[in-house]
Design a protein around this motif. Structure first.
Motif, PDB file in Angstrom:
ATOM      1  N   SER A  98       1.008  -1.459  -0.170  1.00  0.00           N
ATOM      2  CA  SER A  98      -0.038   0.054  -0.129  1.00  0.00           C
ATOM      3  C   SER A  98       0.517   1.423  -0.020  1.00  0.00           C
ATOM      4  N   GLY A  99       0.187   2.550  -0.313  1.00  0.00           N
ATOM      5  CA  GLY A  99       0.762   3.504   0.107  1.00  0.00           C
ATOM      6  C   GLY A  99       1.685   4.157   1.419  1.00  0.00           C
ATOM      7  N   THR A 198       1.648  11.342  -5.383  1.00  0.00           N
ATOM      8  CA  THR A 198       0.387  10.440  -5.807  1.00  0.00           C
ATOM      9  C   THR A 198      -0.749  11.411  -6.323  1.00  0.00           C
ATOM     10  N   SER A 218       1.389   6.650  -4.324  1.00  0.00           N
ATOM     11  CA  SER A 218       0.147   4.791  -3.197  1.00  0.00           C
ATOM     12  C   SER A 218      -0.176   4.885  -4.828  1.00  0.00           C
ATOM     13  N   THR A 220      -2.621   3.209  -5.261  1.00  0.00           N
ATOM     14  CA  THR A 220      -3.742   2.801  -5.770  1.00  0.00           C
ATOM     15  C   THR A 220      -4.279   3.855  -6.132  1.00  0.00           C
ATOM     16  N   GLY A 232       1.964   0.519  -3.485  1.00  0.00           N
ATOM     17  CA  GLY A 232       2.369   1.559  -2.838  1.00  0.00           C
ATOM     18  C   GLY A 232       3.829   1.523  -3.714  1.00  0.00           C
TER      19      GLY A 232
END
Ligand SMILES: *Cc1c(COP(=O)(O)O)cnc(C)c1O
Length: 410
Positions: A98-99, A198, A218, A220, A232
């Motif tokens: 993940s971020g 991001t 990120s 995502t 991430g």
């Protein structure tokens, strides 16, 4: 050889000559040498058959070591990392689950007790809470400054400052930071500059070219782009990334699933085209909102009314798809939006093909995340007032989005 699984060794040498759209499609990929498959395989295996002579510690691993165990390296994850490094113009990349896993790996991998971090006083809320909460608890000193003025960053420096962490455009108020100017401050102080990019994506801004030491994404959000996979990434210089990957990648264990890496790689291939569409629609919608009687203020880097529009034009190749705007009574409008919107989802997150909107009240985010000084708060309110709607403009027809906003604004 597992290392050649993507079969792109020859193509990789040319990556840096490709233009962004070609890089996004082909970097890190290639015909599968075993089957000729054009699309990348997903290698879900956690372990790999190896010669008995290989060591049992990640520290023993050479750069060209075969795959051994997926937390140490995986063919699908590596393809994503190579694509992202090529897109960002970085030597190397580590992907994470993940971020936040990427940010945590970089903070805890590079900072020790007694070190000092200067961080933007507004940022992604999770980053703010990680820095002010966890880092402080571990004995790392943290000073938050309004980084949109590089003199504030300079003023926040101490003898022990080892890292400066900025985000541009910053969540949720879309205030910008001059990366080149802050990189000069960092260099003089002997500190590393990290840019959470991001909101900009490598299509708009490439911080490493402007003097940053590290870039965090990120995945995502825009790079994955479809709201179906967390991820991430940390990007930077080869030696520094190698050091980080041993500790923060291998031992912290925030490894991305190969399936998510594959989904994000597929998303990344269309990032240049998607960012153009996001930015075109966002400009239309920002102008629509600016002319709407229920809207008090619109903040979008592409609008001449953005206080840092000149910096945006210098530092961003596209203005991305994020808009912040104020209305008279935010909480009431938020309730109406959640009820009335038919296209735009009333939901957190951003950068997806679906448009998303969310109300972020100033008092609420101060209490939970930022805790600013009076002067900082005044500067935050100069952008956000009592709060902003954070609108992530998706890939729907902008006319439908304007109609939906019209309905939501009442
Ligand atoms: C979402 C976000 C993060 C955290 O990323 P996750 O993938 O949700 O962990 C960090 N920084 C920014 C700017 C973000 O928008």
């Amino acid at each position: 050889m597992p290392d050649n699984l993507d079969g792109s060794t020859m193509m990789r040498r040319k990556d840096r000559d490709w233009r962004p759209r070609t890089t996004a499609v082909h970097a890190g990929e290639g015909l599968d040498p075993a089957t000729g498959a054009s699309a990348p395989n997903i290698v879900m295996s956690t372990t790999y058959g190896v010669d008995s002579s290989l060591g049992f510690s990640a520290h023993d691993m050479a750069d060209d070591a075969p795959f051994i165990y997926t937390r140490w390296g995986n063919p699908t994850i590596r393809q994503l990392e190579e694509k992202l490094a090529a897109m960002e113009g970085a030597d190397a990349c580590i992907a994470f689950a993940s971020g936040m896993a990427a940010s945590m790996a970089l903070m805890l991998g590079r900072l020790s007790a007694g070190d000092h971090l200067v961080i933007s006083d507004a940022s992604y809320a999770g980053t703010a809470e990680l820095a002010r909460g966890t880092l402080t608890r571990l004995g790392i000193q943290v000073t938050a400054v309004d980084a949109s003025d590089p003199r504030n960053v300079e003023g926040g420096l101490r003898e022990a400052t080892r890292m400066i962490w900025i985000e541009t455009p910053v969540n949720p108020i879309l205030r910008l930071t001059d990366i080149r100017a802050v990189a000069a401050v960092a260099k003089q102080a002997g500190a590393e500059l990290v840019v959470d990019s991001t909101f900009a994506t490598p299509i708009a801004t490439r911080p490493l070219e402007l003097g940053a030491d590290w870039v965090v994404h990120s995945l995502t959000k825009y790079i994955g782009g479809h709201g179906d996979a967390l991820g991430g990434a940390v990007l930077g210089r080869k030696e520094a990334v190698r050091d980080l990957s041993l500790e923060s990648g291998v031992h912290f264990g925030g490894t991305i699933s190969p399936f998510n890496a594959w989904l994000i790689m597929r998303g990344a291939a269309t990032l240049p085209l998607r960012m153009r569409a996001h930015a075109d629609s966002a400009m239309r919608i920002a102008e629509f909102l600016e002319s709407h009687p229920a809207v008090k203020r619109v903040i979008y880097p592409g609008l001449p009314s953005h206080p840092q529009h000149d910096l945006a034009r210098r530092q961003m190749d596209t203005f991305s798809g994020m808009i912040a705007f104020q209305v008279a009574d935010g909480p009431a409008a938020a309730a109406r939006m959640a009820e009335e919107l038919r296209v735009i989802h009333y939901a957190v997150s951003l950068g997806h093909h679906r448009s998303l909107i969310y109300w972020i009240g100033t008092d609420e985010i101060m209490a939970s995340s930022f805790r600013l000084s009076e002067e900082q708060l005044a500067r935050y309110r100069a952008f956000a007032g009592d709060g902003v709607f954070r609108l992530s403009v998706g890939l729907e027809d902008p006319d439908d989005l304007c109609l939906d906003l019209e309905r939501g604004l009442g």
